[in-house]
Write an enzyme that holds these catalytic residues in place. Structure first.
Site, PDB file in Angstrom:
ATOM      1  N   CYS A 244     -10.611  20.142  -7.335  1.00 36.05           N
ATOM      2  CA  CYS A 244      -9.437  19.857  -6.353  1.00 36.05           C
ATOM      3  C   CYS A 244      -8.241  19.992  -7.122  1.00 36.05           C
ATOM      4  O   CYS A 244      -7.927  19.213  -8.172  1.00 36.05           O
ATOM      5  CB  CYS A 244      -9.738  18.480  -5.808  1.00 36.05           C
ATOM      6  SG  CYS A 244      -8.360  17.413  -5.120  1.00 36.05           S
TER       7      CYS A 244
ATOM      8  N   GLY B  69      -9.054   3.931  -6.554  1.00 31.88           N
ATOM      9  CA  GLY B  69      -9.527   3.012  -5.458  1.00 31.88           C
ATOM     10  C   GLY B  69      -9.147   1.707  -5.859  1.00 31.88           C
ATOM     11  O   GLY B  69      -9.621   0.992  -6.663  1.00 31.88           O
TER      12      GLY B  69
ATOM     13  N   CYS C 280     -12.483   7.536  -4.786  1.00 33.28           N
ATOM     14  CA  CYS C 280     -13.165   6.624  -5.335  1.00 33.28           C
ATOM     15  C   CYS C 280     -13.358   7.119  -6.756  1.00 33.28           C
ATOM     16  O   CYS C 280     -12.857   8.323  -7.209  1.00 33.28           O
ATOM     17  CB  CYS C 280     -14.618   6.613  -4.853  1.00 33.28           C
ATOM     18  SG  CYS C 280     -14.750   6.380  -3.154  1.00 33.28           S
TER      19      CYS C 280
ATOM     20  N   CYS D 258      -7.981  16.817   3.942  1.00 30.34           N
ATOM     21  CA  CYS D 258      -8.800  17.047   3.089  1.00 30.34           C
ATOM     22  C   CYS D 258     -10.346  16.399   3.631  1.00 30.34           C
ATOM     23  O   CYS D 258     -10.170  15.254   3.967  1.00 30.34           O
ATOM     24  CB  CYS D 258      -8.709  16.299   1.852  1.00 30.34           C
ATOM     25  SG  CYS D 258      -9.576  16.349   0.384  1.00 30.34           S
TER      26      CYS D 258
ATOM     27  N   CYS E 261      -5.961  21.850   1.392  1.00 31.51           N
ATOM     28  CA  CYS E 261      -4.869  21.054   1.798  1.00 31.51           C
ATOM     29  C   CYS E 261      -3.383  21.892   2.094  1.00 31.51           C
ATOM     30  O   CYS E 261      -2.619  21.289   2.775  1.00 31.51           O
ATOM     31  CB  CYS E 261      -4.779  19.624   1.176  1.00 31.51           C
ATOM     32  SG  CYS E 261      -4.328  19.904  -0.580  1.00 31.51           S
TER      33      CYS E 261
ATOM     34  N   ASP F 293       9.241  14.681  -6.579  1.00 35.81           N
ATOM     35  CA  ASP F 293       8.171  14.068  -6.256  1.00 35.81           C
ATOM     36  C   ASP F 293       7.010  14.903  -6.406  1.00 35.81           C
ATOM     37  O   ASP F 293       7.218  16.171  -6.174  1.00 35.81           O
ATOM     38  CB  ASP F 293       8.341  13.450  -4.769  1.00 35.81           C
ATOM     39  CG  ASP F 293       7.210  11.986  -4.795  1.00 35.81           C
ATOM     40  OD1 ASP F 293       6.573  11.840  -5.722  1.00 35.81           O
ATOM     41  OD2 ASP F 293       7.362  11.437  -3.934  1.00 35.81           O
ATOM     42  N   ASP F 294       5.902  14.463  -6.291  1.00 36.38           N
ATOM     43  CA  ASP F 294       4.436  15.430  -6.349  1.00 36.38           C
ATOM     44  C   ASP F 294       4.147  15.961  -5.027  1.00 36.38           C
ATOM     45  O   ASP F 294       3.761  17.095  -4.998  1.00 36.38           O
ATOM     46  CB  ASP F 294       3.290  14.422  -6.798  1.00 36.38           C
ATOM     47  CG  ASP F 294       3.097  13.378  -6.120  1.00 36.38           C
ATOM     48  OD1 ASP F 294       2.252  13.070  -5.150  1.00 36.38           O
ATOM     49  OD2 ASP F 294       3.525  12.375  -6.464  1.00 36.38           O
TER      50      ASP F 294
ATOM     51  N   TYR G 236      -1.411  14.954  -8.103  1.00 36.35           N
ATOM     52  CA  TYR G 236      -1.240  13.565  -7.777  1.00 36.35           C
ATOM     53  C   TYR G 236      -2.243  12.600  -8.111  1.00 36.35           C
ATOM     54  O   TYR G 236      -1.982  11.561  -8.738  1.00 36.35           O
ATOM     55  CB  TYR G 236      -0.992  13.423  -6.391  1.00 36.35           C
ATOM     56  CG  TYR G 236      -1.011  12.065  -5.972  1.00 36.35           C
ATOM     57  CD1 TYR G 236       0.031  11.077  -6.058  1.00 36.35           C
ATOM     58  CD2 TYR G 236      -2.221  11.348  -5.240  1.00 36.35           C
ATOM     59  CE1 TYR G 236       0.095   9.637  -5.670  1.00 36.35           C
ATOM     60  CE2 TYR G 236      -2.219   9.909  -4.898  1.00 36.35           C
ATOM     61  CZ  TYR G 236      -1.087   9.239  -4.995  1.00 36.35           C
ATOM     62  OH  TYR G 236      -1.185   8.006  -4.680  1.00 36.35           O
TER      63      TYR G 236
ATOM     64  N   ASN H  85     -18.557   9.391  -5.602  1.00 34.86           N
ATOM     65  CA  ASN H  85     -17.002   9.919  -5.344  1.00 34.86           C
ATOM     66  C   ASN H  85     -17.158  11.157  -4.936  1.00 34.86           C
ATOM     67  O   ASN H  85     -17.775  12.102  -5.182  1.00 34.86           O
ATOM     68  CB  ASN H  85     -16.338  10.095  -6.661  1.00 34.86           C
ATOM     69  CG  ASN H  85     -14.601  10.534  -6.427  1.00 34.86           C
ATOM     70  OD1 ASN H  85     -14.380  11.400  -7.330  1.00 34.86           O
ATOM     71  ND2 ASN H  85     -14.337  10.464  -5.482  1.00 34.86           N
ATOM     72  N   GLY H  86     -16.368  11.182  -3.497  1.00 37.73           N
ATOM     73  CA  GLY H  86     -16.130  12.444  -2.895  1.00 37.73           C
ATOM     74  C   GLY H  86     -16.436  12.223  -1.356  1.00 37.73           C
ATOM     75  O   GLY H  86     -16.228  10.962  -0.823  1.00 37.73           O
TER      76      GLY H  86
HETATM   77  P1  AMP Z   1       4.946  10.126   2.263  1.00 39.13           P
HETATM   78  O1  AMP Z   1       6.290   9.971   1.802  1.00 39.13           O
HETATM   79  O2  AMP Z   1       4.398   9.093   3.071  1.00 39.13           O
HETATM   80  O3  AMP Z   1       4.708  11.274   2.445  1.00 39.13           O
HETATM   81  O4  AMP Z   1       4.221   9.707   0.854  1.00 39.13           O
HETATM   82  C1  AMP Z   1       4.308  10.527  -0.168  1.00 39.13           C
HETATM   83  C2  AMP Z   1       3.784   9.758  -1.318  1.00 39.13           C
HETATM   84  O5  AMP Z   1       2.560   9.437  -1.611  1.00 39.13           O
HETATM   85  C3  AMP Z   1       4.107  10.663  -2.490  1.00 39.13           C
HETATM   86  O6  AMP Z   1       4.967   9.945  -3.347  1.00 39.13           O
HETATM   87  C4  AMP Z   1       2.847  10.782  -3.389  1.00 39.13           C
HETATM   88  O7  AMP Z   1       2.904  10.399  -4.739  1.00 39.13           O
HETATM   89  C5  AMP Z   1       2.030   9.759  -2.636  1.00 39.13           C
HETATM   90  N1  AMP Z   1       0.727  10.284  -2.256  1.00 39.13           N
HETATM   91  C6  AMP Z   1       0.597  11.666  -2.126  1.00 39.13           C
HETATM   92  N2  AMP Z   1      -1.055  11.724  -1.607  1.00 39.13           N
HETATM   93  C7  AMP Z   1      -1.403  10.464  -1.787  1.00 39.13           C
HETATM   94  C8  AMP Z   1      -2.858  10.186  -1.384  1.00 39.13           C
HETATM   95  N3  AMP Z   1      -3.898  10.967  -1.206  1.00 39.13           N
HETATM   96  N4  AMP Z   1      -3.103   8.865  -1.585  1.00 39.13           N
HETATM   97  C9  AMP Z   1      -1.967   7.930  -1.844  1.00 39.13           C
HETATM   98  N5  AMP Z   1      -0.885   8.367  -2.176  1.00 39.13           N
HETATM   99  C10 AMP Z   1      -0.397   9.580  -1.917  1.00 39.13           C
END
Ligand code: AMP
Length: 470
Positions: A249, A41, A14, A395, A450, A358-359, A255, A114-115
């Site tokens: 966090c 959100g 949120c 989380c 996490c 990717d993150d 991300y 938020n939380g």
């Molecule tokens: P996946 O391939 O299903 O593991 O999705 C990973 C992707 O989702 C990454 O590219 C992240 O940028 C994104 N992501 C990571 N954590 C979240 C989150 N909590 N909510 C939405 N997107 C996320």
């Protein structure tokens, strides 16, 4: 698919805002500030405005544009609070949209959160035994009821007394007819900052990008455990509780937050860039180019390119009209949107060895599809580099990292994930590398639960099921 723990509505992502701006157009300012927080959100939004006597609350499902379609609050007022929300599918109902409103001995009170609380079931149970009824399934209502039922004399004392009874993550904006209050939990899990509007008023917001959106100046972050009270006499501050450690966090930096925000003194974009540099130091393979998964991988890929000397080249183009894949209520729609969302640039990929940055990897759904897209588009090798460690544990503090049964790194080793995703190599950033990049090498200030399963607060086992063993 539904799951009992999700139906209790305990997991949310949120954003919150609060405005105290007599003489300024608070409704429009609140709307714009919320708009800047849309990434936090996308499922519902709400905005409440007060003129001191009444509170006009409008809310709706969907993006802000849809939520307030033909329904923006019209009451001219001096203060407002707002909320954007994504909740997991079990609790995505109209009744759960925030802010939520109640009447108490001092008039009307409105609250946005938020939380996520880790002891909300126990709090609800206690309140229900005292005869309190609930209209929603949110932990936010448990907090509001604690305040409403508190015997303390002033609204500030009621809030302080109530918050000492809850555990977990909360950033709150609270509004009564004559004051705006912002509170951040004593660990500081989620961000909350204070700014000054151009007309001399004040804004509270989850991220600084909301201040920028309305031309407000950043004053400072709300401190963990602090209550900020804003009324006609100005701003006051009061510490409700402190803890021996902080737990900001770390995933906000990786991300969740917008890269143009600054949280607790650290620029989100710069943190991501440094994560990318560190990732490059840990990469031992050979490649021709570095490409990001847009958008959240961009800053890290730029850092990776700068550190490695490899060219930064776009390999995927994002359709900017499709929302974040996660922020959709089920796995089927998440899968369908991956291919609608990202398309490869064949000319940049033919016969190239690609470092794809990717993150994070959560379920692995997006990642597997992206790697296969790059291969089909001609990439010779795909080295998948992730600017965070493996997410092994869910989380409980307000970010939907999925249940452990869905977390690919809770179930498989890195070698198995590499196979499952179809990558030539898979590199996760090391935990020391992550902590160095976010200036917390001793892990004293950040929550990394996490990645580690080490939760900074007690987590009620019944209320928050722990991850199963891989
Ligand atoms: P996946 O391939 O299903 O593991 O999705 C990973 C992707 O989702 C990454 O590219 C992240 O940028 C994104 N992501 C990571 N954590 C979240 C989150 N909590 N909510 C939405 N997107 C996320």
């Amino acid at each position: 698919m539904t799951h009992p723990e999700l139906e209790s509505g305990w997991r949310e992502e949120c954003g919150v805002v609060g405005l105290w701006a007599p003489g300024e157009p608070v409704t429009s300012l609140g709307y714009l500030a919320l708009f800047a927080l849309q990434h936090r959100g996308q499922e519902s939004a709400g905005l409440a405005v007060t003129d001191g006597l009444h509170i006009d609350l409008e809310k709706g499902m969907g993006l802000i544009r849809e939520a307030f379609k033909d329904r923006a609050p019209t009451l001219p007022g001096h203060a407002a609070i707002g909320h954007v929300r994504y909740s997991t599918f079990g609790s995505s109902s109209y009744a759960n949209i925030q802010p939520i409103l109640a009447s108490f001995s001092g008039g009307l009170i409105c609250l946005a959160h938020n939380g996520n609380l880790t002891n909300s079931r126990a709090v609800r149970h206690r309140l229900q035994q005292q005869g309190c009824t609930f209209q929603t399934t949110t932990d936010t209502e448990a907090m509001l009821n604690l305040i409403v039922y508190s015997q303390a004399q002033t609204v500030e004392d009621k809030i302080a007394e109530s918050l000492r009874q809850v555990e977990g993550a909360y950033c709150l904006t609270i509004m009564t007819g004559d004051r705006l209050i912002g509170v951040r939990d004593p660990y500081g899990f989620r961000p909350l900052c204070l700014g000054r509007t151009s007309g001399g008023g004040y804004i509270l917001a989850s991220e600084t990008c909301a201040l920028d959106a309305i031309g407000a100046d950043f004053i400072r972050d709300v401190a963990p455990g602090e209550m900020v009270i804003i009324d006609r006499s100005g701003v006051r501050s009061r510490i409700i509780e402190t803890r021996p450690r902080l737990a900001h966090c770390v995933f906000e930096y990786i991300y969740f937050a917008r890269p143009d925000s600054v949280i607790d003194g650290l620029s989100v974009w710069q943190a991501r860039y440094r994560l990318g540099r560190q990732l490059a130091r840990e990469f031992t393979g050979q490649a021709d180019l570095v490409a990001p998964v847009p958008d959240t991988g961009i800053a890290a890929a730029l850092g990776f390119a700068a550190e490695s000397g490899l060219p930064y080249i776009e390999a995927l183009i994002k359709n900017r009209y499709v929302g974040r894949t996660f922020i959709l209520p089920d796995q089927a729609s998440r899968q369908a949107t991956v291919s609608m969302k990202l398309n490869p640039i064949r000319a940049n990929l033919a016969d190239r060895r690609v470092v794809l940055v990717d993150d994070s990897i959560v379920r692995g759904t997006t990642s597997a599809r992206l790697i296969s897209l790059l291969r089909k588009a001609g990439a010779r090798e795909v080295h998948f580099c992730i600017s965070s460690p493996p997410i092994t544990d869910p989380c409980f503090y307000g970010i939907d990292t999925a249940r452990s049964a869905e977390l690919i790194a809770a179930l498989k080793s890195t070698a198995e994930i590499k196979e499952a995703l179809g990558a030539d190599s898979l590199l996760y950033l090391s935990r020391p590398g992550l902590m160095a990049a976010v200036d917390d090498p001793g892990e004293k200030n950040m929550c990394t639960a996490c990645f580690s399963g080490e939760y900074p607060t007690a987590v009620d086992e019944a209320e928050n099921p722990r991850p199963e063993e891989p």
